[in-house]
Write an enzyme that holds these catalytic residues in place. Structure first.
Site, short mmCIF file in Angstrom:
data_model
loop_
_atom_site.label_atom_id
_atom_site.label_comp_id
_atom_site.label_asym_id
_atom_site.label_seq_id
_atom_site.Cartn_x
_atom_site.Cartn_y
_atom_site.Cartn_z
N GLY A 102 0.83 -1.21 0.00
CA GLY A 102 0.00 0.00 0.00
C GLY A 102 0.86 1.24 0.00
CG ASN A 103 -0.37 4.74 -1.32
OD1 ASN A 103 -0.98 5.61 -0.71
ND2 ASN A 103 -0.90 4.10 -2.35
#
Ligand code: CTP
Ligand code: CA
Length: 216
Positions: free
Chosen positions: A21-22
């Site tokens: 993810g981020n």
């Protein structure tokens, strides 16, 4: 008008318990949803897994998704009937090529993952944009910022691109304040002050609605 708005990160699973993810919080996208609703418009908010409360304004319909593929499917459904598209999501560019059906067990000293490219939601929908539709993208750059932002505007068929700079202390990921530069295809460049994200969102919405009224 109907507004399609993507927001938040995407999570790309590698097994049932892990993902890539981020750090996007979704704050800017959610603030934009509130600002469009406050201006009298209906918003379809396609949100990745942001740790934010679902907006309560009755004109905002929130569709929660996890992956880029799910975000694309939900956005593609809303796009044809939306006059304005705003792509505020931080979409993962790549996902694990395979999702292991069971938890990946710790084994060797290194682990190599193969990633494959995700669909570019903004660019793919951009190819279907009609003359009376309007598309707004975001860019977060660390060098040659305006040139990179304008290249994205052209490549993704945006009418306006919102450039986030990481150079300004207090702006961008995770902060409650932001400072953005708005760029248009015909060379208009406007920079906001460093303000709470809600105020920056109102400025962006006013700019976009004015440009839409003039050009779409
Ligand atoms: N975007 C999208 N789908 C993707 C990637 C990006 O819709 N798979 C949108 C973002 O929401 C944003 C714009 O495209 O509005 C620019 O995103 P950005 O990550 O800066 O662009 P990329 O083309 O992925 O380029 P980079 O190599 O700089 O990450
Ligand atoms: Ca990207």
């Amino acid at each position: 008008m109907n507004i399609l708005l993507t927001a938040g990160p995407t999570y790309e699973p590698m097994d049932p318990v892990r993902f890539i993810g981020n750090r996007s919080t979704g704050k800017m996208g959610y603030a934009l949803a509130d600002a469009f609703a406050a201006a009298g418009h209906t918003v379809t908010l396609v949100s990745g897994p942001a740790a934010l409360p679902v907006p309560t304004h009755p004109a905002i319909q929130t569709v929660r998704v996890e992956t880029a593929a799910q975000m694309y499917a939900a956005a593609a459904e809303a796009a044809p009937t939306a006059q304005i598209w705003v792509f505020a999501a931080a979409v993962a560019d790549y996902r694990p090529a395979e999702v292991a059906p069971e938890k990946i067990k710790k084994a060797g000293d290194t682990l190599t993952l193969t990633l494959v490219k995700n669909v570019d939601i903004a660019a793919t929908l951009g190819e279907t944009k009609r003359a009376e539709q309007f598309s707004v993208g975001f860019a977060l750059e660390t060098n040659n910022e305006q040139a990179h932002a304008l290249e994205k505007l052209r490549r993704k068929n945006f009418d306006v691109v919102v450039l986030n700079s990481l150079r300004d202390a207090g702006a961008g990921f995770g902060h409650d304040t932001n400072k953005v530069t708005l760029l248009t295809a015909d060379g208009v460049v406007t920079t906001s002050d460093l303000l709470p994200k809600s105020a920056v969102a109102q400025d962006i919405v006013q700019f976009v609605l004015a440009r839409y009224a003039q050009y779409a």
